[in-house]
Design a protein around this motif. Structure first.
Motif, PDB file in Angstrom:
ATOM      1  N   THR A  88       0.849  -1.182   0.000  1.00  0.00           N
ATOM      2  CA  THR A  88       0.000   0.000   0.000  1.00  0.00           C
ATOM      3  C   THR A  88       0.890   1.240   0.000  1.00  0.00           C
ATOM      4  O   THR A  88       1.962   1.243   0.603  1.00  0.00           O
ATOM      5  CB  THR A  88      -0.923   0.031   1.229  1.00  0.00           C
ATOM      6  N   TYR A  89       0.433   2.266  -0.689  1.00  0.00           N
ATOM      7  CA  TYR A  89       1.097   3.575  -0.655  1.00  0.00           C
ATOM      8  C   TYR A  89       0.359   4.491   0.302  1.00  0.00           C
ATOM      9  O   TYR A  89      -0.879   4.532   0.317  1.00  0.00           O
ATOM     10  CB  TYR A  89       1.115   4.203  -2.048  1.00  0.00           C
ATOM     11  N   PHE A 186       1.251   5.898  -6.795  1.00  0.00           N
ATOM     12  CA  PHE A 186       0.775   4.522  -6.708  1.00  0.00           C
ATOM     13  C   PHE A 186       1.409   3.629  -7.769  1.00  0.00           C
ATOM     14  O   PHE A 186       1.354   2.403  -7.663  1.00  0.00           O
ATOM     15  CB  PHE A 186      -0.754   4.478  -6.851  1.00  0.00           C
ATOM     16  N   PRO A 191      -0.957  -1.992  -6.311  1.00  0.00           N
ATOM     17  CA  PRO A 191      -1.739  -1.762  -5.087  1.00  0.00           C
ATOM     18  C   PRO A 191      -2.560  -2.981  -4.692  1.00  0.00           C
ATOM     19  O   PRO A 191      -3.391  -3.468  -5.462  1.00  0.00           O
ATOM     20  CB  PRO A 191      -2.647  -0.582  -5.458  1.00  0.00           C
TER      21      PRO A 191
END
Length: 233
Positions: A88-89, A186, A191
């Motif tokens: 995850t960012y 992202f 993701p």
């Protein structure tokens, strides 16, 4: 599909606190805070809390993260989050809502220790909060997170992510919602391991909406899924 129910208002009987950090919070500091707070909640020496933060740019790895799903062209810091999920960012313009609750009696859902009901309620909380801002969001079978139809591409895209850790039935970590982050960041990961879909943000629907607008919606919708309105501190 397993049937679950949202957490009812009557399921929580202890006051829940609501805290907002006004400045960006380094990710290691957030991990330390959550670990300590969840320990105290488990011991009965602290109240459950919802903690709203932003982070400087960072990639975090869940327990299912794959090394091949990290590209990181900008060289952002990476951390092992210890939560469920994959990469995850997090970064400026994204709201993190860390939810630290006792999922056993007396603060958790009924029936106690129902993780499916807890996750479903988190998803529905995000969906209801986005609806307050005029954004239709939803979940999809087989995909993690909260989704919407991007107004520019016309395609489904992720607007909110979930990543939960439970330690002896106290939850930590939580949800992230894209308000106005740098969506290009992202591109440094796949993701949540999903390659077929992109990400979007609240600002693509309405650039005038702010982080404070989202925070107000989150607070307003909380009691619908988790009990009485939290106490802001």
């Amino acid at each position: 599909m397993v049937e679950t129910r949202a957490i009812a208002v009557s399921d929580f009987c202890e006051e829940i606190l609501w805290k907002t950090n006004e400045r960006p919070t380094p990710y290691p500091d957030a991990l330390e805070f959550m670990a300590e707070k969840s320990r105290k909640i488990r011991e009965g020496s602290a109240s459950p809390i919802v903690w709203l933060v932003e982070h400087p740019p960072v990639f975090t790895a869940g327990t299912s993260a794959k090394a091949d799903d990290l590209y990181n062209p900008h060289g952002y810091p990476t951390y092992d989050a210890g939560r469920g999920g994959q990469w995850t960012y997090h970064g400026p313009g994204q709201r993190l809502a860390y939810v630290m609750l006792d999922l056993a009696h007396p603060n958790g859902p009924t029936p106690p220790r129902d993780l499916r009901a807890f996750v479903k309620s988190l998803e529905n909380w995000v969906i209801a909060s986005l609806a307050q801002l005029g954004i239709t969001a939803f979940t999809r079978e087989g995909r993690i997170g909260v989704w919407t139809v991007d107004p520019q591409s016309g395609l489904e895209a992720k607007i909110g992510a979930l990543g939960i850790r439970v330690s002896r039935w106290v939850s930590w970590h939580g949800v992230s919602i894209n308000v106005d982050p740098a969506l290009d960041d992202f591109d440094g990961i796949v993701p949540c391991g999903i390659r077929e879909f992109g990400v979007t943000s609240i600002s693509r629907f309405n650039p005038s909406l702010t982080m404070q607008d989202l925070d107000s919606a989150l607070l307003q919708c909380w009691s619908q899924f988790f009990g009485s309105t939290p106490k802001e501190i």
